[in-house]
Design a protein around this motif. Structure first.
Motif, short mmCIF file in Angstrom:
data_model
loop_
_atom_site.label_atom_id
_atom_site.label_comp_id
_atom_site.label_asym_id
_atom_site.label_seq_id
_atom_site.Cartn_x
_atom_site.Cartn_y
_atom_site.Cartn_z
N LEU A 189 0.86 -1.18 0.00
CA LEU A 189 0.00 0.00 0.00
C LEU A 189 0.90 1.23 0.00
O LEU A 189 1.72 1.41 0.90
N ASP A 243 -8.79 2.21 -4.25
CA ASP A 243 -10.05 1.98 -3.58
C ASP A 243 -10.98 3.12 -4.01
O ASP A 243 -10.97 4.20 -3.43
N LYS A 250 -13.38 9.71 1.00
CA LYS A 250 -12.41 10.21 1.97
C LYS A 250 -11.16 10.80 1.33
O LYS A 250 -10.22 11.15 2.03
N ASN A 252 -9.04 9.14 -0.33
CA ASN A 252 -7.98 8.14 -0.17
C ASN A 252 -7.52 7.67 -1.55
O ASN A 252 -8.17 6.86 -2.19
N SER A 254 -4.64 6.12 -2.18
CA SER A 254 -3.54 5.17 -2.02
C SER A 254 -3.51 4.13 -3.14
O SER A 254 -4.56 3.66 -3.57
N ILE A 256 -2.66 0.46 -4.47
CA ILE A 256 -2.52 -0.89 -3.95
C ILE A 256 -1.86 -1.75 -5.03
O ILE A 256 -2.39 -1.86 -6.14
#
Ligand SMILES: *[C@@H]1O[C@H](CO)[C@@H](O)[C@H](O)[C@H]1NC(C)=O
Length: 441
Positions: A189, A243, A250, A252, A254, A256
């Protein structure tokens, strides 16, 4: 009754302290460099930029006047003092305000920012339907910050009403893991998150996220997502995802990676686009896999004193290519001591990008004080950890001779001497007999 109201008042004060003064006082005043391109200086070897000392006061809302305790350094021009409003308090991270007197300082750079539309396929839809470009007519800045913990990176874009020196954070992109290590085959991650000022007219117009990979000057697009049309761009990269739900809810962003491979080592740049704006942070990923070791032959054959044993230790499946191979011997006394290093072969690269390398030890059993043997260990020191492989070494008959052995040896010598003497006597006497025979003929 009066007591109760006093308590009530006190708790109100405490709450106010907690929500206002106390929380905002954790927002640091940041020493920063103001970096901009020098005008009228192109070409040449030195990059045409200038650096000036700057000071940023951070507050979480325009009404609070906090954290102004720090005086600007005497050589900071008042022109380079900024009062930044950051409602998300991204710039209030503890990693940006180390304890007073600590040697480690957060890094900070602030520059003028040039807002412009992008032609990238996954960003262009953000600027097709124009909104009032009047909003863009202001002083725009970008700031890049690194925390003292070496784990935090923040990049923000700020807008200040022209000539006010009071910028508001419009977009901030953060990574809390700027350097990541992973074993081979594990999911990875790479942290990246963003925040957009909801009161900005740009906030409702969509966003785009892009992850780009760079290693030794080469780069490729890993993943690109257009949040306005909810579309992922086609890329060659397999097993890299976002995601999407967390991204919209949010911020987010990130990345993966489902299964870490050696070729994933490198720099990843997370870029978040708003119409006309972008901010980006870089994350380093290193795949670190320690070697597997094996010793050949294993078990070792019995060695006679004076014999030289060739022992081979193979280290394979490791990355990066940075390893020390050595040998150790542990005798009957249980103490490990280093042996000569052996001759290390060149490395080989496997299909999956891991390396293998081996070392040959010519173990001269007469040279070293090895006794009757012990444990022979091959040691590999690697950034991913130290690995050892062991095998036992047995040397036969290397005890100093006992009295009985000596007596026996003397006995054997005597018997041999007698035998030789007897053979010699038989031959000479028969030779003389032959000579006599010849004379008689
Ligand atoms: C972002 O999403 C990833 C994947 O779902 C998750 O593991 C991670 O904890 C999230 N980060 C934050 C800050 O929520």
């Amino acid at each position: 009754m009066t007591e109760l109201s006093t308590i009530y008042k006190l708790s109100l004060v405490a709450a106010a302290c907690f929500f206002h003064a106390c929380s905002s006082s954790s927002c640091p005043a940041l020493d920063c460099w103001f970096v901009q391109e020098k005008v009228g200086r192109g070409g040449g070897l030195t990059p045409p930029t200038s650096q000036e000392k700057s000071l940023l006061y951070i507050r979480t809302d325009t009404n609070s006047h906090s954290a102004e305790s720090q005086e600007p350094l005497s050589d900071t021009s008042p022109d380079r003092v900024y009062f930044i409003t950051d409602p998300a308090a991204t710039l209030c991270h503890h990693s940006l305000s180390p304890p007073k007197g600590s040697i480690e300082k957060p890094q900070c750079e602030i520059s003028p920012f040039l807002q412009q539309p992008s032609n990238l396929k996954w960003v262009a839809p953000l600027t097709v339907s124009g909104f009032s470009p009047l909003y863009l007519q202001a002083d725009w800045f970008s700031a890049a910050l690194r925390g003292v913990d070496k784990e935090l990176a923040i990049s923000t874009v700020m807008r200040a009403p022209t000539a006010t020196k009071e910028p508001n954070v419009i977009l901030s992109v953060t990574s809390k893991t700027v350097s990541v290590q992973s074993r081979l085959g594990k999911p990875v991650l790479l942290d990246c998150g963003f925040w957009v000022d909801p009161s900005s007219p740009l906030s409702g117009s969509g966003f785009a996220v892009e992850w780009r990979y760079q290693f030794r000057g080469k780069g490729r697009l890993v993943l690109a997502y257009d949040g306005k049309t909810d579309r992922l761009a086609d890329t060659q990269e397999k097993g890299a995802t976002l995601d999407i739900e967390g991204l919209h809810k949010k911020g987010n962003a990130s990345l993966i990676l489902q299964e870490a491979k050696v070729r994933h080592s490198g720099t990843y740049i997370c870029t978040v686009y708003l119409p006309y704006l972008l901010a980006q942070v870089a994350v380093e990923l290193e795949i670190v896999e320690p070697p597997s070791l094996s010793i050949h032959p294993s078990p070792l054959p019995l060695a006679a004193p004076g014999q030289t044993l060739n022992v081979h230790c193979q280290a394979s499946g490791f990355a990066p290519l940075s390893m020390e191979l050595s040998w150790e011997f542990k005798g009957a006394d249980g103490k490990a001591r280093p042996l000569e290093s052996g001759s290390v072969t060149g490395h080989r690269e496997a299909w999956d990008g891991t390396y293998s390398q081996s070392t040959w030890l010519a173990l001269d059993t007469s040279k070293m004080d090895l006794g009757t043997g012990g444990e022979l260990t091959c040691v590999a020191v690697h950034p991913g950890g130290t690995r050892r492989a062991r095998t036992s070494l047995s040397i036969i008959g290397l005890t100093s001779p006992s009295i009985e052995d000596s007596m026996a040896m003397v006995g054997v010598a005597l018997v041999l001497y007698g035998l030789i003497k007897f053979v010699f006597w038989t031959f000479t006497s028969s030779g003389e007999a032959e000579k006599l025979d010849k004379k008689e003929k």
